[in-house]
Scaffold this motif. Structure first.
Motif, mmCIF file in Angstrom:
data_model
loop_
_atom_site.group_PDB
_atom_site.id
_atom_site.type_symbol
_atom_site.label_atom_id
_atom_site.label_comp_id
_atom_site.label_asym_id
_atom_site.label_seq_id
_atom_site.Cartn_x
_atom_site.Cartn_y
_atom_site.Cartn_z
ATOM 1 N N TYR A 262 0.812 -1.220 0.000
ATOM 2 C CA TYR A 262 0.000 0.000 0.000
ATOM 3 C C TYR A 262 0.849 1.275 0.000
ATOM 4 O O TYR A 262 0.343 2.369 -0.259
ATOM 5 C CB TYR A 262 -1.005 0.005 1.154
ATOM 6 C CG TYR A 262 -0.457 -0.020 2.558
ATOM 7 C CD1 TYR A 262 0.187 1.081 3.105
ATOM 8 C CD2 TYR A 262 -0.636 -1.134 3.368
ATOM 9 C CE1 TYR A 262 0.666 1.066 4.405
ATOM 10 C CE2 TYR A 262 -0.173 -1.158 4.668
ATOM 11 C CZ TYR A 262 0.484 -0.059 5.187
ATOM 12 O OH TYR A 262 0.946 -0.075 6.471
ATOM 13 N N TRP A 276 -4.403 -2.149 2.334
ATOM 14 C CA TRP A 276 -4.382 -1.514 3.662
ATOM 15 C C TRP A 276 -5.510 -2.082 4.530
ATOM 16 O O TRP A 276 -5.305 -2.401 5.706
ATOM 17 C CB TRP A 276 -4.523 -0.005 3.528
ATOM 18 C CG TRP A 276 -4.283 0.738 4.813
ATOM 19 C CD1 TRP A 276 -3.104 1.277 5.247
ATOM 20 C CD2 TRP A 276 -5.245 1.007 5.845
ATOM 21 N NE1 TRP A 276 -3.263 1.856 6.480
ATOM 22 C CE2 TRP A 276 -4.569 1.717 6.875
ATOM 23 C CE3 TRP A 276 -6.596 0.730 6.008
ATOM 24 C CZ2 TRP A 276 -5.221 2.149 8.041
ATOM 25 C CZ3 TRP A 276 -7.237 1.151 7.170
ATOM 26 C CH2 TRP A 276 -6.553 1.853 8.163
ATOM 27 N N GLY A 363 -2.356 6.222 5.755
ATOM 28 C CA GLY A 363 -3.354 5.202 5.456
ATOM 29 C C GLY A 363 -4.757 5.768 5.381
ATOM 30 O O GLY A 363 -5.545 5.406 4.497
#
Length: 377
Positions: A262, A276, A363
């Motif tokens: 990711y 993720w 994230g």
């Protein structure tokens, strides 16, 4: 009951010098005896509790007291241990997408029983022989711009494969970085580092206890590793090297699944976001995980948009939903429960529930970009 005990002692059990001491008042003797009995009961209670701690199995598989108090007793690393140089029979590994743990770095290793090998599995954790040990060290470099420089190791988590199944054995490192000690009840460790922008970050880092380890690692009621599966380990020829070294059997010539990294900005946003979610959420949100009753399944291989959360209402609309209606609202991350919960630091709202005290800004931004970019039907 207590009155009967002290009266009996008064008549029959007091030392002769006390019974003959006419200057000792009746009330004084009663107080003396009562305090003594209370202290005795408390001592017995504490002794019983200590015995329970030694005998109870938090993992449900083995008594915690069987494990060495010191990490060095496992002989996993050459001395000095803080260099994390693997001992003979211990080899390093890495995965494509790592669980966010308050920006902690991780150094991973595997120890297999002598003359044994792992078995390839296409969609689940590799088949590790009994006696295998998975080793994960959590540490912070003093300066994130110098990741190979001086560092502080906080904890080492061992996953040990026994005949009855897997067991988590957590060790916490001392300040001197000379040893780590068994801490089945978890711990809080002060940590500090400079991030890539030069900002000093201070954190009370949490080491999970054995029960918390089990809550994330449970699959259909059984403890299981999360990361070491083919799609995570398929990187930089790692699996092929293990096959050549005789450490892995059954590896196919092709069609080996691979999870996206990711952090790879050259990959598709969708693939990065799904990776993720898989490593941070799917260990619970899967048909076999602790959150299976939610109907929200977040493995990257999930093809049903509704089970992924698109226009899906929560099973139980509590405070965690933030008053929002759907897990994912295509084109609108701010109105999506999933985004709301991974961004939150409120213990009653945030997801994942364990393993972090900080927001994974990169994230969260990735998930927002993915949801906002969805085509609205």
């Amino acid at each position: 009951m207590l009155n009967m005990i002290w009266k009996d002692l008064l008549m029959n059990g007091l030392p002769i010098n006390v019974r003959l001491n006419q200057s000792l008042r009746f009330s004084d003797m009663r107080l003396f005896i009562t305090i003594g009995i209370a202290v005795l009961i408390l001592a017995c209670s504490q002794q019983h509790k200590q015995a329970e701690i030694k005998e109870v199995s938090l993992s449900g598989t083995s008594k915690a007291s069987k494990w060495p108090d010191k990490l060095s007793a496992w002989e996993l690393f050459d001395l000095p241990m803080a260099n994390l140089k693997p001992a003979e029979g211990v080899f390093p590994y890495d995965i494509n997408s790592a669980l966010f743990s308050d920006y902690a770095f991780k150094a991973r290793f595997i120890k297999l029983p002598k003359d044994s090998a792992m078995g390839y599995q296409p969609s689940s954790t590799l088949d590790f022989p009994v006696g295998s040990v998975l080793i994960k060290n959590f540490y912070y470099p003093e300066d994130f711009n110098k990741p190979d420089g001086k560092m502080r190791i906080l904890e080492t988590r061992l996953l040990v494969h026994e005949n009855e199944g897997w067991l988590a054995v957590p060790y916490v490192w001392n300040k001197e970085q000379t040893e780590a000690h068994l801490e089945v009840a978890g711990a809080t460790v002060a940590a500090s580092w400079k991030d890539t922008k030069g900002v000093t970050i201070d954190l009370n880092y949490s080491v999970p206890n054995q029960v918390q380890c089990k809550s994330c690692h449970e699959r259909n009621g059984k403890f299981s590793p999360i990361g070491p599966n083919a799609r995570q380990l398929n990187r930089d020829g790692q699996l092929e090297q293990w096959k050549e070294a005789g450490l892995l059997t059954g590896l196919p010539e092709n069609h080996i699944p691979k999870l996206t990294n990711y952090n790879d900005e050259t990959a598709l946003i969708k693939d990065r976001a799904r990776a993720w979610l898989e490593i941070n959420c799917a260990h619970c949100h899967s048909p076999e995980g602790p959150a299976k009753n939610t109907g929200l399944y977040l493995f990257a291989s999930q093809t049903d948009d509704y089970k992924l959360g698109l226009n899906k209402p929560p099973v139980a609309a509590g405070r965690g939903s933030g008053g929002l209606k759907y897990g994912i609202v295509p084109g609108n991350a701010e109105n999506s429960i999933l985004y709301h919960r991974i961004k939150s630091l409120d213990p009653g709202v945030m997801m994942p529930e364990l393993g972090r005290k900080m927001e994974h800004k990169e994230g969260v931004a990735l998930i927002k970009e993915w949801i906002d970019g969805m085509v609205v039907n």
